[in-house]
Scaffold this active site. Sequence first.
Site, PDB file in Angstrom:
ATOM      1  CD1 TRP A  23      -4.424  -6.848   9.324  1.00 22.59           C
ATOM      2  CD2 TRP A  23      -2.646  -5.540   9.661  1.00 22.59           C
ATOM      3  NE1 TRP A  23      -3.448  -7.227   8.428  1.00 22.59           N
ATOM      4  CE2 TRP A  23      -2.344  -6.429   8.611  1.00 22.59           C
ATOM      5  CE3 TRP A  23      -1.673  -4.614  10.047  1.00 22.59           C
ATOM      6  CZ2 TRP A  23      -1.117  -6.435   7.957  1.00 22.59           C
ATOM      7  CZ3 TRP A  23      -0.453  -4.615   9.384  1.00 22.59           C
ATOM      8  CH2 TRP A  23      -0.181  -5.517   8.354  1.00 22.59           C
ATOM      9  CD  GLU A  54      -2.904  -1.194   2.328  1.00 23.12           C
ATOM     10  OE1 GLU A  54      -4.095  -1.407   2.083  1.00 23.12           O
ATOM     11  OE2 GLU A  54      -2.456  -1.037   3.481  1.00 23.12           O
TER      12      GLU A  54
HETATM   13  C1  ACM Z   1      -1.957  -5.241   4.514  1.00 28.31           C
HETATM   14  O1  ACM Z   1      -3.015  -5.662   5.011  1.00 28.31           O
HETATM   15  N1  ACM Z   1      -1.861  -3.985   4.113  1.00 28.31           N
HETATM   16  C2  ACM Z   1      -0.808  -6.092   4.352  1.00 28.31           C
END
Ligand code: ACM
Length: 698
Positions: free
Chosen positions: A470, A328
């Site tokens: 995350w 990204e």
């Molecule tokens: C990601 O989830 N940007 C690796």
Amino acid sequence: MRKKVLLSAVSLLFATAVSLPVAAQNIIPQPENISLMKGLFKLNKGTKIVTNLRGNDFKVLNQYTSEVLKHPLAYAKFPSKQGTFRLICKGTAQQAAQAMDSVRLQGYELEVTPKGITIQALTPTGLFYGLQTVRQLEKDGQIACVKVKDTPRFAYRGLMIDCSRHFWTKDFLKKQIDAMAYFKLDRFHWHLTDGGGWRMEVKKYPRLTDEGSYRTQSGWTKWWMDNDRKYCHKNTPGAYGGYYTQEDIKEIVRYAASRHIEVIPEIEMPGHSDEVVYAYPELSCTGKPYTQSDLCVGKEATYTFMENVLKETMALFPSKYIHIGGDEAERRTWKTCPDCQKIMKENNLKDVAELQSHFTHRMEVFLNNHGRKLLGWDEIMEGKLAPNAAVMSWRGTEAGIEAATSKHHVVMAPQQFYYLNMYQDNPMEQPKAQGGYTRLDKTYNYEPIPAEYKGSNLEKYMDGVQACVWTEFIAEPSHLEYMLYPRLLALAETGWTKKRTGYDNFRKRAVVNVERLKRAGYNAFDLSKEKGSRMESRSVTLHEALNKPVTYLGRYAGKYRAEGDSTLTNGLRGDWGYLEGRWQGFIDSTGVDVVVDMGQVTDIRDVRVDFMHLYESVIYTPVTIELMVSDNGKDFKTIDTVSPGIKSSEDYLVYPYKWKGDAKGRYVRVKALSREKDAWIFTDEIIVNKIERSCGKG
Ligand code: ACM
Ligand code: ZN
């Protein structure tokens, strides 16, 4: 008295755990070969564990068994003839050193009889896994008699924890490493740097942690998404964040290694580097923090900086792979930066994707020269993949398949199956998570090597699988554990077990293991209370517009096309997440503008259209929804207009647009406008009925 001995017999699960009645059938991951025999072995304080391991291998295992099992080891040259609990290593030191990359060298054989326990393996790693199986077999100090022969399917069985968006303490990480070991995972991918804060002490660049590790507040929505973003010096009162000193890192690496888990550091570059740009603005194209997330890849200073950071990284982490992120990157400022443009010209690079490849290639050469391998997210394939790089496939599975086909090693971490920050149950009843919906069965049922790829390069170059979590919206340890367990167990089984026995069988074992985790102090999601998929998605919705042709006056986005032009009348309604191919996404300024052809002039009494709303993915309920009918498909009459009035900041909901009335027409047009530019609209079905239905569930 006897009872007392039994109670004081140590629980083999976790040091603090109360042992639970878990039978041999409940092992996760399921062993390759297990035969249940008659009888039990009774473990007690006097049980002597002997091994022929020596030197550091002995020391490390002794520390583990002493701390976790409360049984120190004894050395025996020929353990097969001594002791009642024998750990026999039959391989060489060289084999031990190669165990992380070899499924054969991670295997073990276990035999439990009423007289004793014997684990045999070629390496200490294999012995360790045999020991985990024993721990899972134990109940109240008694171990079911079994014969087990077991090797994993993949050498790489990983978990990534994002320690940037929220910071996690060493103790918390160790606790998760313990659980990983228990379920035979062997790679901890440590996401150490990102826009949320830099987390690794780098001696050469102290501003990374002095300035880039703390921010003005913890909450992600306000700090990041509402553009209130400010980093601050670590001594600022109320600063949120933290970092791991190099001593902390060594401690975690050692702790994980003693559990046969390799720690793979991730140092993000050249994107996701807001905090680096803040601490060292001269490494960006503009020289101004908060205006880009990317490093300038045209400046030599960036290469020098990253090489120095990697030098310190390699000194701390002995892993073969060093993860350089690569995902990204905005690549926006590179288009006008004189330094970036100069590099592009000099190297004949046709676009900014190739410019990123140029950067990645240089990092790869540097790592290779230091005996390491570059691992990166699948964006590193754009431009030109560095020749020896390994790819972590996250935007689905295609990139991984493509990389393996061209003989690059891959780790499969497809977000729709393995991102454990996604909801696992009805989002409206769950703690805030990220927008996808990844139920346990979805994680379990993902097959990394589909039948058509058997024997192909995909099989040959597949290192294994990895779950990622995350932490933008996960700030509390209990919440993070809730997201990890039990879905991590599904990944563990896919990574280890060659012949999986299906979700129903797995689920039963997962329920037992959730209880076990809870008793050991982990806040696992309570699988027995799972509500499951969105009701509307469970069966085909029958209605009068079913299979009728749809004309799109505005286009849906290719990435979220679902079933293409048939999506909105195929009767298939979406589940809680938008990634499953049933919700269709629109991003153009026209929003949704579709016309359903009913085939003939029809009574229209009831029209329903659902819209998903998911703030952090910029999917909003439309600002207006207009319903029109027409006899000729050209002249439309508006029969309803609504403004739902849903605030964009609503976390998650499904807005049920409904119209009831008395209209006639051959064509039904639904026009829904976006609240703002670059916001998505997602819908799944245009339901039209000639008679009023009592509910919208088909
Ligand atoms: C990601 O989830 N940007 C690796
Ligand atoms: Zn630049």
